[in-house]
Design an enzyme around this catalytic site. Structure first.
Site, PDB file in Angstrom:
ATOM      1  N   ARG A 181       0.840  -1.201   0.000  1.00 24.70           N
ATOM      2  CA  ARG A 181       0.000   0.000   0.000  1.00 24.70           C
ATOM      3  C   ARG A 181       0.880   1.257   0.000  1.00 24.70           C
ATOM      4  O   ARG A 181       1.024   1.933  -1.007  1.00 24.70           O
ATOM      5  CB  ARG A 181      -0.944  -0.004   1.218  1.00 24.70           C
ATOM      6  CG  ARG A 181      -2.104   0.981   1.113  1.00 24.70           C
ATOM      7  CD  ARG A 181      -1.757   2.404   1.428  1.00 24.70           C
ATOM      8  NE  ARG A 181      -1.198   2.576   2.773  1.00 24.70           N
ATOM      9  CZ  ARG A 181      -0.643   3.694   3.200  1.00 24.70           C
ATOM     10  NH1 ARG A 181      -0.564   4.756   2.405  1.00 24.70           N
ATOM     11  NH2 ARG A 181      -0.123   3.772   4.412  1.00 24.70           N
ATOM     12  N   ASP A 182       1.511   1.535   1.118  1.00 20.09           N
ATOM     13  CA  ASP A 182       2.320   2.749   1.262  1.00 20.09           C
ATOM     14  C   ASP A 182       3.451   2.765   0.235  1.00 20.09           C
ATOM     15  O   ASP A 182       3.769   3.803  -0.349  1.00 20.09           O
ATOM     16  CB  ASP A 182       2.886   2.793   2.690  1.00 20.09           C
ATOM     17  CG  ASP A 182       3.504   4.122   3.052  1.00 20.09           C
ATOM     18  OD1 ASP A 182       3.848   4.886   2.140  1.00 20.09           O
ATOM     19  OD2 ASP A 182       3.671   4.400   4.248  1.00 20.09           O
ATOM     20  N   HIS A 199       4.103   4.031  13.033  1.00 16.78           N
ATOM     21  CA  HIS A 199       4.499   4.039  11.619  1.00 16.78           C
ATOM     22  C   HIS A 199       5.612   5.078  11.520  1.00 16.78           C
ATOM     23  O   HIS A 199       5.357   6.282  11.574  1.00 16.78           O
ATOM     24  CB  HIS A 199       3.285   4.435  10.760  1.00 16.78           C
ATOM     25  CG  HIS A 199       3.575   4.471   9.292  1.00 16.78           C
ATOM     26  ND1 HIS A 199       3.207   3.458   8.448  1.00 16.78           N
ATOM     27  CD2 HIS A 199       4.191   5.400   8.523  1.00 16.78           C
ATOM     28  CE1 HIS A 199       3.585   3.758   7.212  1.00 16.78           C
ATOM     29  NE2 HIS A 199       4.182   4.939   7.234  1.00 16.78           N
ATOM     30  N   HIS A 216       9.276   6.678   9.817  1.00 15.02           N
ATOM     31  CA  HIS A 216       9.999   6.847   8.554  1.00 15.02           C
ATOM     32  C   HIS A 216      11.493   7.008   8.832  1.00 15.02           C
ATOM     33  O   HIS A 216      11.898   7.347   9.944  1.00 15.02           O
ATOM     34  CB  HIS A 216       9.452   8.055   7.792  1.00 15.02           C
ATOM     35  CG  HIS A 216       8.194   7.758   7.036  1.00 15.02           C
ATOM     36  ND1 HIS A 216       7.656   8.605   6.111  1.00 15.02           N
ATOM     37  CD2 HIS A 216       7.367   6.685   7.063  1.00 15.02           C
ATOM     38  CE1 HIS A 216       6.554   8.073   5.591  1.00 15.02           C
ATOM     39  NE2 HIS A 216       6.351   6.911   6.168  1.00 15.02           N
ATOM     40  N   CYS A 256       7.495   8.509   0.454  1.00 16.50           N
ATOM     41  CA  CYS A 256       8.000   9.786  -0.050  1.00 16.50           C
ATOM     42  C   CYS A 256       9.415  10.120   0.402  1.00 16.50           C
ATOM     43  O   CYS A 256       9.615  11.016   1.218  1.00 16.50           O
ATOM     44  CB  CYS A 256       7.090  10.951   0.349  1.00 16.50           C
ATOM     45  SG  CYS A 256       5.375  10.688  -0.021  1.00 16.50           S
ATOM     46  N   ASN A 260       9.963   4.916   4.067  1.00 18.06           N
ATOM     47  CA  ASN A 260       9.544   3.981   5.104  1.00 18.06           C
ATOM     48  C   ASN A 260      10.747   3.217   5.661  1.00 18.06           C
ATOM     49  O   ASN A 260      11.752   3.036   4.985  1.00 18.06           O
ATOM     50  CB  ASN A 260       8.553   2.978   4.515  1.00 18.06           C
ATOM     51  CG  ASN A 260       7.197   3.606   4.271  1.00 18.06           C
ATOM     52  OD1 ASN A 260       6.613   4.211   5.172  1.00 18.06           O
ATOM     53  ND2 ASN A 260       6.702   3.486   3.050  1.00 18.06           N
TER      54      ASN A 260
END
Ligand code: ZN
Length: 311
Positions: free
Chosen positions: A14-15, A212, A214, A245, A254
């Site tokens: 997904r991400d 979550h 990064h 991103c 990520n």
């Protein structure tokens, strides 16, 4: 969690794919997911129920959810939904977990979802209503994910009191749990501990179990360790660091699943994931997305001589 100490939730499908232009065919996604499951991954965010015209890459989410439920009955199938309409589709497809993002920064929320906080919270209430009507045993778990919780590229600092207040609203309106997302890669370990403790004090530690994070500024794994120290047991990560991103060349957005699994297992924390078989899944991904950069130190360096998984 049976047999594991930390749940690594794979968000690559997904991400990761969300930020990639070439659309990955459904069959290739299913092959990749199968390889991840074979490596021992227990939870995968497989897509997002957003309008197909906005995100052609994830237009097959319903099909993917149905297929993986059939092929991998033990897998915890997670999806992102932007609103009640998406939640309806997620419930119909049979997702185990639905996550609704709410940006702690209202400017970010308006820019990305074109919605104020109150408008997103109304959707939360609608989704809670839909879930309440699900027959016994079919109700998916409902997570409210507070994005930009550690800072915003548009607003800068996001006051902790605001994050805490939004977490309280999400729970009051019907979310089972709240997650915190470092969407911008601004978080540092001291901040992770402080904010997690503040939110846990407000809504109860059992309602905040996931982060979550990064790796935009290289602090992804340091922030994971900080999270572990305050009781966090679920961490999102993306195979090959796909998506999220990335702003700086050479840095993943990520957290890289391969590096996270290596670190946790080396620390003696069981993830249920076999690092060698994770590399096999990476090869499947690489073959499906030729030319797309994949990140990670462990895949390049290899596992240390004599490495043993946590027992
Ligand atoms: Zn991300």
């Amino acid at each position: 969690m049976d047999g594991i100490d930390v749940l690594v939730s794979e968000v690559g499908p997904r991400d990761g794919l969300q930020s990639i232009a070439p659309v990955m065919p459904t069959a290739a996604k299913l092959d990749w997911i199968a390889a991840l499951v074979a490596a021992g991954v227990r939870e995968i965010e497989v897509g997002s129920f957003v309008p197909a015209r906005l995100l052609p890459q994830l237009a097959d989410t319903g099909e993917v959810v149905r297929a993986v439920r059939h092929r991998h009955p033990g897998l915890h199938v997670a999806v992102l939904v932007p609103n009640a309409k998406g939640a309806e589709a997620a419930i119909a497809a049979g997702a185990d977990k639905i996550t609704l993002p709410l940006s702690a920064s209202e400017t970010h929320s308006l820019r990305n979802l074109r919605r104020t906080h109150e408008e997103v919270l109304e959707e939360v209430q609608r989704i809670a209503g839909l879930l309440g009507a699900c027959p016994e045993g079919t109700r998916p778990a409902f997570e409210g994910a507070l994005s930009t919780a550690f800072g915003c590229t548009l607003e800068g600092e996001v006051p902790e009191a605001k994050v805490v207040a939004l977490a309280e609203r999400l729970v009051a309106l019907g979310c089972d749990e709240v997650g915190l997302s470092d969407t911008t890669g601004y978080a540092n370990p001291a901040q992770v501990k402080r904010l997690v403790r503040a939110v846990q004090a407000a809504i109860g530690p059992e309602r905040l179990s996931g982060l979550h994070l990064h790796n935009t500024r290289g602090l992804g794994l340091a922030n994971v360790v900080a999270g572990l120290e305050v009781g966090i047991t679920t961490f999102d990560a993306s195979q090959g660091g796909l998506g999220g991103c990335p702003f700086a060349p050479g840095a993943s957005g990520n957290i890289v699943t391969e590096d996270l699994v290596f670190m946790l297992e080396a620390m003696g924390l069981r993830t249920g994931i076999d690092p060698e078989r994770l590399m096999a899944a990476r090869a499947v991904l690489k073959a499906a997305l030729p030319g797309e950069p994949l990140y990670g130190f462990t895949p390049d360096a290899g596992l240390p001589l004599g490495f043993r998984r946590a027992a």
